[in-house]
Write a protein that holds these residues in place. Structure first.
Motif, PDB file in Angstrom:
ATOM      1  N   GLU A  81       0.826  -1.207   0.000  1.00 47.21           N
ATOM      2  CA  GLU A  81       0.000   0.000   0.000  1.00 47.21           C
ATOM      3  C   GLU A  81       0.862   1.260   0.000  1.00 47.21           C
ATOM      4  N   ALA A  82       1.932   1.254   0.799  1.00 51.06           N
ATOM      5  CA  ALA A  82       2.812   2.421   0.865  1.00 51.06           C
ATOM      6  C   ALA A  82       3.534   2.648  -0.461  1.00 51.06           C
ATOM      7  N   ILE A  83       4.001   1.561  -1.089  1.00 56.10           N
ATOM      8  CA  ILE A  83       4.689   1.681  -2.376  1.00 56.10           C
ATOM      9  C   ILE A  83       3.728   2.154  -3.457  1.00 56.10           C
ATOM     10  N   THR A  84       2.498   1.681  -3.413  1.00 52.97           N
ATOM     11  CA  THR A  84       1.486   2.122  -4.375  1.00 52.97           C
ATOM     12  C   THR A  84       1.249   3.623  -4.259  1.00 52.97           C
ATOM     13  N   LYS A  85       1.169   4.122  -3.030  1.00 52.55           N
ATOM     14  CA  LYS A  85       1.002   5.567  -2.826  1.00 52.55           C
ATOM     15  C   LYS A  85       2.184   6.332  -3.408  1.00 52.55           C
ATOM     16  N   ALA A  86       3.391   5.798  -3.193  1.00 54.17           N
ATOM     17  CA  ALA A  86       4.580   6.452  -3.729  1.00 54.17           C
ATOM     18  C   ALA A  86       4.552   6.475  -5.254  1.00 54.17           C
ATOM     19  N   ARG A  87       4.180   5.340  -5.842  1.00 60.13           N
ATOM     20  CA  ARG A  87       4.138   5.259  -7.297  1.00 60.13           C
ATOM     21  C   ARG A  87       3.061   6.175  -7.877  1.00 60.13           C
ATOM     22  N   ASP A  88       1.909   6.252  -7.209  1.00 56.21           N
ATOM     23  CA  ASP A  88       0.832   7.105  -7.689  1.00 56.21           C
ATOM     24  C   ASP A  88       1.224   8.574  -7.691  1.00 56.21           C
ATOM     25  N   GLU A  89       1.976   8.983  -6.664  1.00 61.17           N
ATOM     26  CA  GLU A  89       2.330  10.400  -6.562  1.00 61.17           C
ATOM     27  C   GLU A  89       3.590  10.766  -7.326  1.00 61.17           C
ATOM     28  N   LEU A  90       4.639   9.938  -7.217  1.00 62.22           N
ATOM     29  CA  LEU A  90       5.910  10.279  -7.836  1.00 62.22           C
ATOM     30  C   LEU A  90       6.069   9.727  -9.243  1.00 62.22           C
ATOM     31  N   GLY A  91       5.278   8.704  -9.583  1.00 58.30           N
ATOM     32  CA  GLY A  91       5.387   8.111 -10.904  1.00 58.30           C
ATOM     33  C   GLY A  91       6.215   6.836 -10.905  1.00 58.30           C
ATOM     34  N   LYS A  92       6.250   6.166 -12.047  1.00 59.94           N
ATOM     35  CA  LYS A  92       6.887   4.847 -12.145  1.00 59.94           C
ATOM     36  C   LYS A  92       8.406   4.892 -12.038  1.00 59.94           C
TER      37      LYS A  92
END
Length: 407
Positions: free
Chosen positions: A13-24
Motif C-alpha cells: 500500500e505504501a509503495i502504491t502511494k509512492a508510485r501514484d504520486e511520484l510516478g513509475k
C-alpha cells in the motif's frame, strides 16, 4: 532530487502511494515498520513507511503539488530487505543483503571514508566551518572538506569516469548548505547515485500474449548462459512456458550448448536461419509465455552481421511483445563499451545486461555506460551457475561498492 515518505497498512500500500504520486520512475530508498508508542500502542495499528525518491529532471504526476503531510514521529524498526526500485520483480534467489537499512549503509560508508582520510570527521561537523569558507578555493577549505575530496577519489578509483564524477559532484554543490552535516552529504550522494542508475527494466509477461526477448552483444560475454539462467527462473520459479530460438549458426557448438539447457528444463528449441523463418516458427508457439532468442556474437565493427541481426529482430510480427537486451561484460574497458553501445543503437532499442561481475573489482563502468547512452539497466550475472548467479540489477549494492563499501 525529490525525497518523500509514504505510509500504509502494508508495504504494498505504501509503495502504491509512492508510485501514484511520484510516478513509475521513483526509487524506494528505505522501508521500515513504525510501531506506536505508549499506551496508545494497544489501539493504534502498526504502519509501514516507505521513503521514495525521484530525480528532479523526471516529471512527476500532478499530485506532486499537494501539500506534504507531517511526519509521524514514532518508534520505528527498519525492515531487513531494502528495495532497489518500486515494485521490482525479485528472484527468490536474490542476493540482496538483508538487514542493511539505508541509515546503516550510510554510517558504515561514512566511517570507512573517514578512516581513509585519517580523521575522525565526526558527523557533528558541518560541511563548511562557516559561511566565509564559501569564498575560498576548495583546496584551502578546512580538513573536514577532505571528506568530499575522498568521495571523489573513491569514485574515480572505482573506475567511474571523471566526467560523470564531476557531473554528480556539481549537482551536489547545488544543494549543499553551509550548515550541512557530513552524514547528510553522504546520504544525498548515496541516493543521487541510486537515482542515476534508475529502475531496472525486467522481463514482464502479459497473460495470453507471447513475449519474444532477444539477447545481442559481442562474442564471449555469456549470452547463452544468461539465457539459460532466465529460462530456468521463469520455467521453474514462475511456472511459465518457455521456448528457445537461436540465430547463432556460426559457432558449431552454439546450438548444442543451448539444446543441453533446453533438454534440462524440457523446453523446445528452434534454429532461425533467416529472418523469413521467424514468423512461421513463432506461429508454432502461440500458447507459450516466453521465447528467448540467442543471437550470434560478433564484432561491433562488423556491419553485415549487425544488419542481419537487425533484420531478424524486425521480422517479429507486431502482435508479439518484443524486448531486446544488450549483453555486456563488466570486465570490458569503458572506451570499448562506448563503441559497442553506439554500434547497437542502429540494431534496436535495448536495455543493458551486465555479466561477469565476479571477474572484476571495478564497477564504475556500469554507471559510466548508463550515463553515456541512457539505456536502462536490467539484470546482472556473477558466475556460471545456472540459475543461481543471476539477479535483478541491485543499485543499492553497486552504489555501496562504488563508495568503498563491501557487497
Amino acid at each position: 532530487m525529490i525525497i518523500k515518505k509514504f505510509q500504509g497498512n502494508s508495504e504494498t500500500e505504501a509503495i502504491t502511494k509512492a508510485r501514484d504520486e511520484l510516478g513509475k520512475d521513483a526509487v524506494v530508498m528505505n522501508v521500515k515498520t513504525i510501531k506506536p508508542r505508549g499506551i496508545m500502542k494497544l489501539f493504534k495499528p502498526v504502519v509501514v513507511e516507505v521513503t521514495a525518491a525521484l530525480e528532479e529532471n523526471i516529471p512527476a504526476p500532478a499530485t506532486m503539488q499537494e501539500e506534504k503531510k507531517p511526519e509521524v514521529k514514532e518508534e520505528s524498526t527498519t525492515k531487513t530487505m531494502p528495495r532497489p526500485a518500486i515494485n521490482p520483480e525479485a528472484f527468490k534467489n536474490d542476493k540482496t543483503p538483508g538487514g542493511k537499512a539505508l541509515e546503516e549503509n550510510i554510517e558504515k560508508l561514512q566511517e570507512l571514508l573517514q578512516k581513509q582520510m585519517g580523521t575522525d570527521g565526526g558527523s557533528s561537523k558541518s560541511l563548511r566551518e562557516d559561511d566565509a569558507l564559501d569564498t575560498k578555493p576548495r583546496k584551502e577549505r578546512s580538513s573536514h572538506l577532505q571528506f568530499v575530496k575522498m568521495i571523489y577519489t573513491t569514485l574515480v578509483d572505482n573506475e567511474v569516469d571523471e566526467k560523470y564524477v564531476n557531473q554528480v559532484m556539481n549537482e551536489m554543490d547545488n544543494v549543499m548548505r553551509s550548515d550541512m552535516q557530513i552524514d547528510t552529504v553522504l546520504s544525498n550522494l548515496y541516493q543521487k547515485l541510486i537515482l542515476k542508475f534508475g529502475k531496472p527494466n525486467q522481463i514482464e509477461l502479459e497473460e495470453g500474449k507471447t513475449k519474444v526477448v532477444f539477447f545481442v552483444g559481442p562474442t564471449g560475454v555469456g549470452k547463452t548462459t544468461t539465457i539459460a539462467k532466465l529460462a530456468s527462473y521463469f520455467k521453474i520459479e514462475k511456472k511459465k512456458s518457455v521456448a528457445f530460438f537461436t540465430t547463432d549458426t556460426y559457432r558449431i557448438a552454439a546450438t548444442d550448448q543451448l539444446k543441453t539447457y533446453a533438454d534440462i528444463i524440457d523446453a523446445p528449441l528452434s534454429v532461425i536461419y533467416a529472418a523469413e523463418d521467424m514468423e512461421s516458427e513463432l506461429s508454432k508457439l502461440v500458447d507459450y509465455d516466453l521465447v528467448l532468442v540467442d543471437t550470434a556474437g560478433y564484432s561491433h565493427k562488423n556491419m553485415d552481421q549487425q544488419m542481419e541481426i537487425k533484420k531478424i529482430i524486425d521480422s517479429v510480427p507486431e502482435e508479439y511483445d518484443k524486448q531486446v537486451y544488450l549483453v555486456l561484460s563488466a570486465t570490458t574497458k569503458y572506451a570499448d563499451l562506448c563503441s559497442i553501445v553506439d554500434a547497437y543503437k542502429s540494431v534496436a532499442e535495448y536495455s543493458l545486461l551486465f555479466t561477469k561481475l565476479d571477474e572484476t573489482s571495478g564497477f564504475g563502468n556500469m554507471l559510466n555506460v548508463r550515463m553515456y547512452c541512457g539505456a536502462p539497466l536490467s539484470y546482472t550475472t556473477n558466475g556460471q551457475n545456472v540459475p543461481d548467479d543471476l539477479e535483478v540489477f541491485n543499485s543499492q549494492r553497486i552504489v555501496k561498492l562504488l563508495l568503498g563499501g563491501n557487497a
